[in-house]
Design an enzyme around this catalytic site. Structure first.
Site, PDB file in Angstrom:
ATOM      1  N   MET A   7       0.912  -1.185   0.099  1.00 13.26           N
ATOM      2  CA  MET A   7      -0.032   0.107  -0.030  1.00 13.26           C
ATOM      3  C   MET A   7       0.741   1.098  -0.055  1.00 13.26           C
ATOM      4  SD  MET A   7      -3.265  -0.958   2.045  1.00 13.26           S
ATOM      5  CE  MET A   7      -2.906  -0.781   3.606  1.00 13.26           C
ATOM      6  N   HIS A  37       9.436  -3.555   3.020  1.00 11.93           N
ATOM      7  CA  HIS A  37       8.930  -3.795   1.611  1.00 11.93           C
ATOM      8  C   HIS A  37      10.446  -4.049   0.830  1.00 11.93           C
ATOM      9  CE1 HIS A  37       5.728  -0.966   3.234  1.00 11.93           C
ATOM     10  NE2 HIS A  37       4.912  -1.879   2.832  1.00 11.93           N
ATOM     11  N   GLU A  45       6.039 -11.354   7.366  1.00 14.81           N
ATOM     12  CA  GLU A  45       5.196 -11.766   8.301  1.00 14.81           C
ATOM     13  C   GLU A  45       5.071 -11.128   9.391  1.00 14.81           C
ATOM     14  OE1 GLU A  45       8.400 -14.832   9.616  1.00 14.81           O
ATOM     15  OE2 GLU A  45       7.893 -16.134   8.246  1.00 14.81           O
ATOM     16  N   ASP A  50       2.551  -8.944   9.330  1.00 12.80           N
ATOM     17  CA  ASP A  50       1.116  -9.151   9.084  1.00 12.80           C
ATOM     18  C   ASP A  50       0.872 -10.702   9.018  1.00 12.80           C
ATOM     19  OD1 ASP A  50       0.319  -6.262   8.979  1.00 12.80           O
ATOM     20  OD2 ASP A  50       1.566  -6.244   7.129  1.00 12.80           O
ATOM     21  N   MET A  95       9.097  -2.671  11.570  1.00 11.64           N
ATOM     22  CA  MET A  95       9.023  -1.657  10.674  1.00 11.64           C
ATOM     23  C   MET A  95       7.531  -1.547  10.044  1.00 11.64           C
ATOM     24  SD  MET A  95      12.436  -0.592   8.574  1.00 11.64           S
ATOM     25  CE  MET A  95      13.761  -0.713   9.658  1.00 11.64           C
ATOM     26  N   ARG A 136       2.882   2.663   9.507  1.00 14.34           N
ATOM     27  CA  ARG A 136       1.969   3.509  10.380  1.00 14.34           C
ATOM     28  C   ARG A 136       2.926   3.845  11.775  1.00 14.34           C
ATOM     29  NH1 ARG A 136      -2.252  -0.544   9.128  1.00 14.34           N
ATOM     30  NH2 ARG A 136      -3.910   0.880   8.460  1.00 14.34           N
TER      31      ARG A 136
HETATM   32  O1  PAF Z   1       0.171  -5.827   3.605  1.00 11.05           O
HETATM   33  C1  PAF Z   1      -0.497  -4.843   3.016  1.00 11.05           C
HETATM   34  O2  PAF Z   1       0.148  -3.699   2.650  1.00 11.05           O
HETATM   35  C2  PAF Z   1      -1.901  -4.708   2.245  1.00 11.05           C
HETATM   36  O3  PAF Z   1      -2.698  -5.479   3.139  1.00 11.05           O
HETATM   37  C3  PAF Z   1      -1.663  -5.601   0.908  1.00 11.05           C
HETATM   38  C4  PAF Z   1      -1.423  -7.107   1.070  1.00 11.05           C
HETATM   39  C5  PAF Z   1      -0.977  -4.756  -0.065  1.00 11.05           C
HETATM   40  C6  PAF Z   1      -3.350  -5.786   0.336  1.00 11.05           C
HETATM   41  O4  PAF Z   1      -3.823  -4.373   0.130  1.00 11.05           O
END
Ligand code: PAF
Length: 287
Positions: free
Chosen positions: A38, A45, A156, A158, A192, A195
């Site tokens: 996102m 990332h 991981e 999330d 990390m 938010r």
């Molecule tokens: O983890 C995220 O950033 C979001 O939930 C995802 C997997 C990109 C889906 O919008």
């Protein structure tokens, strides 16, 4: 549009352009690794992009703040957005395609189809964020079908999201490998997260309590000095004492089913969600 496979980051905004770009790499014999995000990209990332590169995939990163996974009182409008900064980070990370669609491109016209994963969404964040995992499962299904990657990479951090996506891909026989990548932490241990930008300096200090308590609980239940319930209750109290406003959950669950455990016998996860001011933090550790 540059559809060649020459070096550099290609930014595409439509599904048609994404598919053309992916097809160019496929024609050149390459495999594709999708990194759904996102935006508001950080080292976590970047590690997913690296994971794709290490496996020889051409990294394709999607940047889309998905409205359908936010509740009406959640932070959709406040969610950090920094597209140019994100593209710079993706260039540095040697990502090859950035897919940054508009809302209309992702959800053209009336949408009557959603994807729901039952069971493993019954606990943890599921009841606290009604509709969230349906929004995630639906948008991830769409992103996978748009990019048709060989593999897709998720953090991981999330953990419940990762399990939901693995289960969805398995149950629907989707032809994609889901790769879970280790949580990337700040030097002091804070996971990390996009938010984390919401945290004031004082909150940032308090936030570290979550990682510390996860380590404490993981150690206690691993060596059996405390039951999962005892250790988790003590950790929740420690977080409240340490300045967290609300502890939404702090628990030890089976690593696959996400069902709460009393004692650890196989792969398990200690997992927590808590609020610090207006920021909701989640984190977890393997036991
Ligand atoms: O983890 C995220 O950033 C979001 O939930 C995802 C997997 C990109 C889906 O919008």
């Amino acid at each position: 549009m540059n559809t060649s496979t020459e070096p550099g980051l290609l930014v595409v905004r439509t599904v048609a352009d994404l598919r053309r770009a992916v097809a160019g790499f496929r024609k050149a014999g390459r495999t594709i690794g999708l990194v759904p995000t996102m935006g508001a990209l950080h080292e976590g990332h970047v590690s997913l992009v690296k994971g794709a590169l290490e496996r020889g995939d051409v990294p394709v990163t999607s940047i889309f703040v998905n409205p359908t996974q936010f509740g009406p009182k959640e932070d959709f409008s406040a969610y950090p957005r920094d597209e140019e900064g994100d593209f710079d980070k993706l260039r540095d990370a040697q990502c090859r395609i950035a897919f940054a669609p508009t809302k209309d491109e992702m959800y053209p016209g009336e949408q009557l189809t959603t994807v729901t994963v039952a069971g493993i969404t019954d606990g943890l964040c599921g009841p606290l964020r009604p509709g969230h995992f349906q929004g995630v499962a639906t948008v991830v299904s769409k992103l996978l079908l748009m990019a048709m990657p060989d593999r897709a990479y998720f953090g991981e951090k999330d953990y419940q999201q990762l399990q939901v996506i693995k289960r969805m891909v398995r149950d629907l026989a989707m032809p994609f490998e889901i790769v879970g990548m280790p949580t990337v932490r700040e030097k002091d241990g804070l996971a990390m997260s996009s938010r984390n930008r919401y945290l004031s300096a004082e909150e940032r200090t308090k936030a570290l309590g979550m990682y510390k308590q996860l380590v404490t609980v993981a150690d206690a239940v691993r060596d059996g000095t405390k039951s999962c319930a005892e250790a988790s209750a003590a950790a929740s109290q420690a977080l409240r004492d340490g300045g967290f406003d609300i502890v939404e959950y702090f628990t030890v669950v089976d690593a696959d089913s996400l069902k709460p455990l009393e004692h650890v016998a196989g792969p398990a996860r200690v997992i927590a969600a808590a609020r610090l001011g207006r920021t909701r933090l989640i984190d977890n550790l393997a036991v």
